[in-house]
Design an enzyme around this catalytic site. Structure first.
Site, PDB file in Angstrom:
ATOM      1  N   TYR A 272       1.145  -0.841  -0.071  1.00  0.00           N
ATOM      2  CA  TYR A 272       0.087  -0.220  -0.103  1.00  0.00           C
ATOM      3  C   TYR A 272       0.616   1.281  -0.153  1.00  0.00           C
ATOM      4  O   TYR A 272       0.752   1.967  -0.733  1.00  0.00           O
ATOM      5  CB  TYR A 272      -0.384  -0.482   1.755  1.00  0.00           C
TER       6      TYR A 272
ATOM      7  N   ASP B 269     -11.186   9.216   5.767  1.00  0.00           N
ATOM      8  CA  ASP B 269      -9.416   9.871   5.825  1.00  0.00           C
ATOM      9  C   ASP B 269      -9.744  11.055   6.010  1.00  0.00           C
ATOM     10  O   ASP B 269     -10.442  11.957   5.325  1.00  0.00           O
ATOM     11  CB  ASP B 269      -9.084   9.364   4.980  1.00  0.00           C
TER      12      ASP B 269
END
Lengths: 125, 125
Positions: A14, A38
């Site tokens: 990631y 987020d």
């Protein structure tokens, strides 16, 4: 690879995709019905299309992500990392802690990013 | 105190209670119907009585807890910390990342501790 090691390697994948991948590369690490929050407290993005859109904002930016600390327990990882983004004028550094959950194939099923203005620094180049 | 600062101060209070408080002192930082999952993947303890029982295992141990890193976003905190426990024979060090959520009074509503055997070291004294 045991599940714990598989999750660790997925977190590294990631971070590497944040630095060098496209939004589609990053979104491909997520399960179809995954969610992204987020930062925590903002609207939750659900599904891989919405997630790819979210990461689209990063696409083409000169940035890299470095792992600072990583813990794994059960199907959950928590990791501190540093994202450095370079624009022609500025260097922007943010250091969140992300919480990710994973399915049995170590696809990301949820990501919650914990960071605030205090964790962001901007320097002129 | 703004909500973010209140959460930060509560995390410090929690770590201080781990070092110097009783199980009841620690449990008092939790909301009545809070949950604890430590480590993530183990059984969830629900309610302040079950939580006090959980921390009872620490009571009387010579230990202290030190904050390593802390992020706060919305009603959620993530923090890395080091707990050092000294027995007559051994020094046991564990470095989890905990995720906590808080209510409007900054009582802890949930705690999930992310750590595994790799994050634990035991040395003979």
């Amino acid at each position: 690879m045991n599940p714990n090691d598989l999750i660790r390697s997925r977190v590294l994948q990631y971070l590497s995709a944040i630095g060098a991948g496209t939004a589609a590369d990053i979104a491909a690490l997520y399960a179809d019905d995954a969610t992204v929050e987020d930062p925590v407290g903002s609207d939750i993005r659900a599904g891989r299309t919405a997630i790819e859109e979210f990461y689209g904002a990063l696409s083409g930016a000169d940035c890299d992500a470095e792992l600072l600390t990583l813990r794994v327990s059960g199907n959950t990882a928590a990791f501190g990392f540093r994202v450095t983004t370079r624009t022609p004028d500025q260097v922007i550094v943010v250091e969140p802690i992300d919480i990710m959950t994973f399915d049995d194939d170590a696809q990301i099923t949820s990501m919650r990013a914990i960071w605030g203005p205090d964790d962001l620094t901007i320097k002129n180049r």
